[in-house]
Design a protein around this motif. Structure first.
Motif, PDB file in Angstrom:
ATOM      1  N   ALA A  70       0.843  -1.204   0.000  1.00  0.00           N
ATOM      2  CA  ALA A  70       0.000   0.000   0.000  1.00  0.00           C
ATOM      3  C   ALA A  70       0.878   1.254   0.000  1.00  0.00           C
ATOM      4  N   VAL A  71       0.433   2.259  -0.743  1.00  0.00           N
ATOM      5  CA  VAL A  71       1.197   3.506  -0.863  1.00  0.00           C
ATOM      6  C   VAL A  71       0.610   4.545   0.078  1.00  0.00           C
ATOM      7  N   HIS A  72       1.390   5.003   1.031  1.00  0.00           N
ATOM      8  CA  HIS A  72       0.920   6.092   1.897  1.00  0.00           C
ATOM      9  C   HIS A  72       2.100   6.754   2.600  1.00  0.00           C
ATOM     10  N   GLY A  73       1.846   7.920   3.177  1.00  0.00           N
ATOM     11  CA  GLY A  73       2.841   8.642   3.983  1.00  0.00           C
ATOM     12  C   GLY A  73       4.104   8.994   3.204  1.00  0.00           C
ATOM     13  N   ASN A  74       5.238   8.672   3.804  1.00  0.00           N
ATOM     14  CA  ASN A  74       6.530   9.050   3.216  1.00  0.00           C
ATOM     15  C   ASN A  74       6.837   8.308   1.920  1.00  0.00           C
ATOM     16  N   GLN A  75       6.075   7.240   1.636  1.00  0.00           N
ATOM     17  CA  GLN A  75       6.338   6.485   0.402  1.00  0.00           C
ATOM     18  C   GLN A  75       5.762   7.189  -0.827  1.00  0.00           C
ATOM     19  N   VAL A  76       4.918   8.197  -0.596  1.00  0.00           N
ATOM     20  CA  VAL A  76       4.245   8.820  -1.744  1.00  0.00           C
ATOM     21  C   VAL A  76       5.232   9.547  -2.684  1.00  0.00           C
ATOM     22  N   PRO A  77       6.148  10.427  -2.193  1.00  0.00           N
ATOM     23  CA  PRO A  77       7.062  11.097  -3.156  1.00  0.00           C
ATOM     24  C   PRO A  77       7.889  10.115  -3.995  1.00  0.00           C
ATOM     25  N   PRO A  78       8.561   9.095  -3.401  1.00  0.00           N
ATOM     26  CA  PRO A  78       9.302   8.156  -4.278  1.00  0.00           C
ATOM     27  C   PRO A  78       8.373   7.371  -5.202  1.00  0.00           C
ATOM     28  N   TYR A  79       7.134   7.123  -4.741  1.00  0.00           N
ATOM     29  CA  TYR A  79       6.159   6.448  -5.611  1.00  0.00           C
ATOM     30  C   TYR A  79       5.883   7.322  -6.839  1.00  0.00           C
ATOM     31  N   ARG A  80       5.676   8.628  -6.595  1.00  0.00           N
ATOM     32  CA  ARG A  80       5.374   9.539  -7.718  1.00  0.00           C
ATOM     33  C   ARG A  80       6.562   9.665  -8.673  1.00  0.00           C
ATOM     34  N   ALA A  81       7.793   9.492  -8.153  1.00  0.00           N
ATOM     35  CA  ALA A  81       8.954   9.539  -9.049  1.00  0.00           C
ATOM     36  C   ALA A  81       9.031   8.271  -9.899  1.00  0.00           C
ATOM     37  N   SER A  82       8.357   7.200  -9.451  1.00  0.00           N
ATOM     38  CA  SER A  82       8.356   5.940 -10.208  1.00  0.00           C
ATOM     39  C   SER A  82       7.119   5.799 -11.083  1.00  0.00           C
ATOM     40  N   VAL A  83       6.076   6.515 -10.707  1.00  0.00           N
ATOM     41  CA  VAL A  83       4.820   6.475 -11.478  1.00  0.00           C
ATOM     42  C   VAL A  83       4.488   7.920 -11.825  1.00  0.00           C
ATOM     43  N   VAL A  84       4.966   8.362 -12.975  1.00  0.00           N
ATOM     44  CA  VAL A  84       4.902   9.799 -13.292  1.00  0.00           C
ATOM     45  C   VAL A  84       3.653  10.134 -14.117  1.00  0.00           C
ATOM     46  N   TYR A  85       2.975  11.173 -13.665  1.00  0.00           N
ATOM     47  CA  TYR A  85       1.755  11.646 -14.331  1.00  0.00           C
ATOM     48  C   TYR A  85       2.109  12.823 -15.245  1.00  0.00           C
ATOM     49  N   LEU A  86       1.653  12.753 -16.473  1.00  0.00           N
ATOM     50  CA  LEU A  86       1.886  13.834 -17.432  1.00  0.00           C
ATOM     51  C   LEU A  86       0.535  14.427 -17.830  1.00  0.00           C
ATOM     52  N   PRO A  87       0.280  15.688 -17.450  1.00  0.00           N
ATOM     53  CA  PRO A  87      -1.035  16.285 -17.748  1.00  0.00           C
ATOM     54  C   PRO A  87      -1.150  16.731 -19.209  1.00  0.00           C
ATOM     55  N   GLN A  88      -2.370  17.043 -19.577  1.00  0.00           N
ATOM     56  CA  GLN A  88      -2.618  17.501 -20.951  1.00  0.00           C
ATOM     57  C   GLN A  88      -1.890  18.817 -21.227  1.00  0.00           C
ATOM     58  N   ARG A  89      -1.947  19.717 -20.226  1.00  0.00           N
ATOM     59  CA  ARG A  89      -1.261  21.007 -20.391  1.00  0.00           C
ATOM     60  C   ARG A  89       0.034  20.975 -19.588  1.00  0.00           C
ATOM     61  N   PRO A  90       1.167  20.923 -20.286  1.00  0.00           N
ATOM     62  CA  PRO A  90       2.439  20.818 -19.557  1.00  0.00           C
ATOM     63  C   PRO A  90       2.784  22.116 -18.836  1.00  0.00           C
ATOM     64  N   VAL A  91       3.461  21.988 -17.729  1.00  0.00           N
ATOM     65  CA  VAL A  91       3.911  23.168 -16.977  1.00  0.00           C
ATOM     66  C   VAL A  91       5.435  23.159 -16.957  1.00  0.00           C
ATOM     67  N   LEU A  92       6.019  24.227 -17.490  1.00  0.00           N
ATOM     68  CA  LEU A  92       7.473  24.369 -17.434  1.00  0.00           C
ATOM     69  C   LEU A  92       7.812  25.550 -16.525  1.00  0.00           C
ATOM     70  N   PHE A  93       9.010  25.514 -15.995  1.00  0.00           N
ATOM     71  CA  PHE A  93       9.432  26.565 -15.080  1.00  0.00           C
ATOM     72  C   PHE A  93      10.333  27.563 -15.814  1.00  0.00           C
ATOM     73  N   GLU A  94      10.498  28.743 -15.215  1.00  0.00           N
ATOM     74  CA  GLU A  94      11.342  29.787 -15.824  1.00  0.00           C
ATOM     75  C   GLU A  94      12.720  29.234 -16.148  1.00  0.00           C
ATOM     76  N   GLY A  95      13.235  29.621 -17.288  1.00  0.00           N
ATOM     77  CA  GLY A  95      14.584  29.176 -17.645  1.00  0.00           C
ATOM     78  C   GLY A  95      14.603  28.449 -18.975  1.00  0.00           C
ATOM     79  N   THR A  96      15.703  27.767 -19.236  1.00  0.00           N
ATOM     80  CA  THR A  96      15.881  27.074 -20.512  1.00  0.00           C
ATOM     81  C   THR A  96      15.278  25.669 -20.446  1.00  0.00           C
ATOM     82  N   VAL A  97      15.253  25.031 -21.616  1.00  0.00           N
ATOM     83  CA  VAL A  97      14.796  23.642 -21.691  1.00  0.00           C
ATOM     84  C   VAL A  97      15.675  22.785 -20.784  1.00  0.00           C
ATOM     85  N   GLU A  98      16.983  23.019 -20.842  1.00  0.00           N
ATOM     86  CA  GLU A  98      17.918  22.201 -20.065  1.00  0.00           C
ATOM     87  C   GLU A  98      17.692  22.388 -18.560  1.00  0.00           C
ATOM     88  N   SER A  99      17.455  23.624 -18.118  1.00  0.00           N
ATOM     89  CA  SER A  99      17.247  23.828 -16.668  1.00  0.00           C
ATOM     90  C   SER A  99      15.970  23.120 -16.211  1.00  0.00           C
TER      91      SER A  99
END
Lengths: 231, 186
Positions: A70-99
């Motif tokens: 079962a996934v809960h508590g502190n296991q959630v962030p590493p779980y999300r790094a292993s099961v990545v969600y990609l939304p319809q509208r991507p969000v990028l942060f300030e800076g270059t593609v590489e950053s």
């Protein structure tokens, strides 16, 4: 299928604050090598299901399991790094593609991974782009290019499951092909150890990129068609 | 200890300012005169009641009574800071009350124990209560503005926070950018 599922949900259900059922009790297992597609009308609960699989929305009832636990508590962030969600509208942060691509490696969950520019360049090459793309400012990217950067950012951390929420809905045919090709590259490189769940409105795309299709209707996964069976 | 006693005439002069505001409201047809008078009456009643309590506290002059009053003042300031904010998140009450508590008590303790070290007792109510009142006033304003900026930024930058979460960020890592916003000058 002999291998245990990477992720599994059992009796997952959800309702709105005023008691309207949004997701009926749902079961879904995602095994290594799965290429699952979910089709259905707008408002049928596809995104809700995917967000629940990504542990982004609270689970009201039922259980989300990752490799049987079962996934809960502190296991959630590493779980999300292993099961990545990609939304319809991507969000990028300030800076270059590489950053933007380097950003995930600053997170604790990805501390054991390193940014690999060569690998990124080989993926870009497969899409017919060169390394100068990496120095472009995110403000100067088109919607399709932003989606490609978001997809690169997701697959470079080597997720076990990729959850794609209509990633090509707003893209033209050329960029749709690029996104599909990139997902295919990542999937093939994983040697059948990874899997993806792809939500789409296009039956053609679902048949093209997925091997198993589900129909989502009124918050319920109603139909299950294997592409091989259909053939 | 000698105190300056205000006469009824002096208090009357202070009240004139309210009447000036009420007159301006009537002149400009703002419709605020009724609320001004009601608020003034409420203030008089509240101050009379607080005066009665403080008179008893000053006479009693015991540390636990002063601490009790300071605790009540701190709780009211913490609750007010949350209520000034339209957006809520789980744990907002604890975070806010703790923030008000730690900052105001630390500074008041510094003032009472180090700056005013010539006073008879550290809990002398004539010093402790008004000092805490001033600290709480400032703390309340600062924390409610910071809280409002934080929650508003977290709401408007929800997409960025969620993107960080999808890449494996902890809650702290995901909110770090927006949470630093209230600390930056505008």
């Amino acid at each position: 299928m002999n291998a245990p599922p990477i992720i599994g949900i059992q009796n997952l259900s959800r309702q709105s604050e005023d008691g309207v059922p949004l997701l009926s009790p749902t079961q879904l297992d995602v095994f290594p090598g799965n290429r699952l597609g979910i089709v259905g009308e707008s408002g049928s609960g596809k995104t809700l299901l995917l967000r629940s699989l990504a542990a982004l929305d609270p689970i009201q009832s039922g259980e989300l399991r990752f490799h049987g636990r079962a996934v809960h508590g502190n296991q959630v962030p590493p779980y999300r790094a292993s099961v990545v969600y990609l939304p319809q509208r991507p969000v990028l942060f300030e800076g270059t593609v590489e950053s933007n691509l380097q950003l995930p490696f600053q997170l604790k969950s990805n501390a054991d991974r390193q940014y690999d520019q060569r690998r990124i360049e080989s993926w870009l090459e497969a899409l017919g782009r060169n390394a100068t793309f990496l120095s472009k400012n995110q403000e100067n990217l088109s919607g399709g290019e932003m989606q490609i950067v978001a997809l690169l950012r997701a697959i470079q951390i080597e997720p076990q499951v990729l959850l794609l929420d209509e990633p090509t809905a707003a893209l033209d045919a050329g960029l749709t092909t690029s996104v599909e090709r990139l997902v295919d590259c990542w999937f093939n490189e994983s040697k059948q150890q990874a899997a993806f769940v792809w939500i789409t409105h296009s039956m053609n795309q679902a048949e093209r990129v997925c091997d198993t299709l589900y129909l989502m209707d009124s918050g319920r996964l109603r139909l299950h068609i294997s592409n091989q069976e259909a053939d | 200890m000698d105190y300056l006693q205000l006469s009824y005439v002096q208090v009357g002069f202070a009240s004139l300012l309210i009447l000036v505001n009420a007159a301006i409201s009537i002149w400009l047809r703002l419709g605020l005169e009724r609320s001004l008078l009601v608020a003034s009456f409420r203030t008089i009643v509240q101050l009379l009641l607080i005066g009665l309590i403080l008179q008893w506290v000053f006479q009693f002059d015991q540390w636990y009574v002063v601490i009790g009053i300071l605790v009540i003042m701190t709780m009211i300031a913490g609750v007010t800071a949350v209520q000034r904010n339209d957006r809520r998140y789980p744990g907002i009450w604890l975070d806010t009350i703790l923030s008000v508590w730690v900052s105001s008590w630390a500074i008041t303790a510094f003032a009472l124990l180090i700056v005013l070290n010539g006073i008879d007792k550290w809990y002398q109510p004539q010093y402790a209560i008004p000092l805490m009142g001033m600290m709480l006033g400032n703390t309340l304003n600062g924390i409610s503005v910071g809280l409002s900026t934080f929650t508003e930024t977290a709401y408007t930058r929800n997409d960025e926070i969620e993107t960080m979460l999808t890449l494996g960020a902890t809650r702290w890592e995901a909110i770090w950018g927006p949470s630093a916003m209230p600390c930056k000058p505008a």
